[in-house]
Design an enzyme around this catalytic site. Structure first.
Site, PDB file in Angstrom:
ATOM      1  N   GLU A  74      -4.724 -10.989 -12.578  1.00  0.00           N
ATOM      2  CA  GLU A  74      -5.402 -11.902 -13.492  1.00  0.00           C
ATOM      3  C   GLU A  74      -6.898 -11.609 -13.632  1.00  0.00           C
ATOM      4  O   GLU A  74      -7.569 -12.183 -14.487  1.00  0.00           O
ATOM      5  CB  GLU A  74      -5.184 -13.348 -13.039  1.00  0.00           C
ATOM      6  CG  GLU A  74      -3.730 -13.787 -13.225  1.00  0.00           C
ATOM      7  CD  GLU A  74      -3.455 -15.198 -12.742  1.00  0.00           C
ATOM      8  OE1 GLU A  74      -4.268 -15.731 -11.962  1.00  0.00           O
ATOM      9  OE2 GLU A  74      -2.425 -15.765 -13.144  1.00  0.00           O
ATOM     10  N   GLU A 129       8.759  -5.680   5.353  1.00  0.00           N
ATOM     11  CA  GLU A 129       7.583  -6.233   6.020  1.00  0.00           C
ATOM     12  C   GLU A 129       7.433  -5.740   7.458  1.00  0.00           C
ATOM     13  O   GLU A 129       6.364  -5.830   8.056  1.00  0.00           O
ATOM     14  CB  GLU A 129       7.611  -7.756   6.010  1.00  0.00           C
ATOM     15  CG  GLU A 129       8.624  -8.398   6.936  1.00  0.00           C
ATOM     16  CD  GLU A 129       8.411  -9.913   7.013  1.00  0.00           C
ATOM     17  OE1 GLU A 129       8.190 -10.401   8.129  1.00  0.00           O
ATOM     18  OE2 GLU A 129       8.462 -10.586   5.968  1.00  0.00           O
TER      19      GLU A 129
END
Length: 303
Positions: A85, A116
């Site tokens: 953004e 992960e």
């Protein structure tokens, strides 16, 4: 290897929600809402550490460095969201703020098994983007123990880069490894261990502050206006017009003419209107003042 979750606040059982499955829908939502109210206070408690990180990021930007987020699952997705953004909001190049997630692009939309837990991949992903000592790394993990993020932090430390860890468990391995520990302690989740809830909300609030604060410190905001916004759709075209009007007090037609004359660059249009300059003059003055409108205005008054 067995992992002891019992000492992690984010894995604790919340007494306020132990019978949530028996409540009416509205009562259930009130429990969630009451817990959510605690998040902003947890973030407030670490404002000095957030400020320290913002200053490190803005200093890195001034030296040509980048802000790199890395995490797994929800944490990784939140970093990618914040990074993605920045270009439309602040007109930044796409490489300036980057989000990395364990498991790569596929993991944005769906879980990638065991990604992960791959510590080596955290380091490799930084190598793949030529991470360097001028960059700032923010490792994100509610638990503070995610191997992928730990691997990235450990590698970044060897390069002498500034490292921050955004976690929700105090004294976690990531917090101890980082230069700056960002630890909003939000307490146990309404649904035990579902750290996409309060922990995720806290992470989002902190990430908002990191990127927005660094952009303000970089001259991307004038007053409270996003003066480097890119006009990538019709709404943003009109927003640019509104920003020039609000910043300069001019009418809509003047704002449109100024934007058209300078290739739709808000800062330039504002300076043109406020200081009575041509597009070329305003553009050059901004460049001499590192893109800060207030500094450029003072310079124009002094000339």
């Amino acid at each position: 290897m067995k992992i002891d979750l019992s000492k992690m606040i984010t894995e604790g059982r919340n007494p306020a929600s132990q019978n949530i499955d028996e409540l009416s829908t509205e009562a259930m939502l009130r429990v969630i809402n009451e817990e959510d109210k605690k998040v902003a206070l947890a973030v407030e408690a670490i404002l000095p550490q957030i400020a320290q990180t913002v200053d490190a990021i803005s200093a890195a930007f001034q030296q040509g460095g980048r802000l790199i987020y890395c995490g797994a699952g929800t944490s990784g997705r939140l970093g990618i969201l914040d990074a993605s953004e920045c270009p439309p909001t602040f007109g930044t190049p796409h490489h300036q703020v980057v989000g990395l997630i364990a498991g790569g692009h596929t993991a944005i939309l769906q879980a990638v098994e065991n990604a992960e837990d791959d510590r080596a991949q955290g380091e490799q992903d930084l190598r793949n983007i030529a991470f360097g000592r001028r960059d700032v790394l923010v490792g994100i993990a509610a638990s503070g123990r995610t191997p992928y993020a730990i691997g990235a932090l450990a590698y970044a430390k060897t390069l002498g880069a500034t490292c921050a860890a955004l976690t929700c468990n105090p004294d976690s391995e990531m917090a101890q490894l980082a230069d700056i520990a960002l630890t909003p302690v939000v307490g146990p989740e309404v649904v035990t261990g579902s750290s996409r809830m309060k922990a995720g909300t806290a992470q989002k609030l902190v990430l908002n502050m990191l990127s927005t604060g660094a952009m303000i410190r970089s001259g991307k905001v004038y007053g409270n206006l996003m003066v480097d916004v890119e006009a990538t759709n019709q709404k943003l075209v009109q927003r640019q017009v509104n920003i020039v009007m609000q910043a300069s007090g001019c009418d809509e037609e003047t704002a449109k003419q100024a934007l058209a004359a300078c290739g739709r660059h808000c800062k330039t249009a504002i300076l043109m209107t406020l200081a009575g300059l041509t597009a070329e003059e305003a553009r050059a003055l901004l460049a001499r003042n590192q893109g800060f409108i207030r500094q450029a205005l003072r310079a124009a008054e002094a000339e």
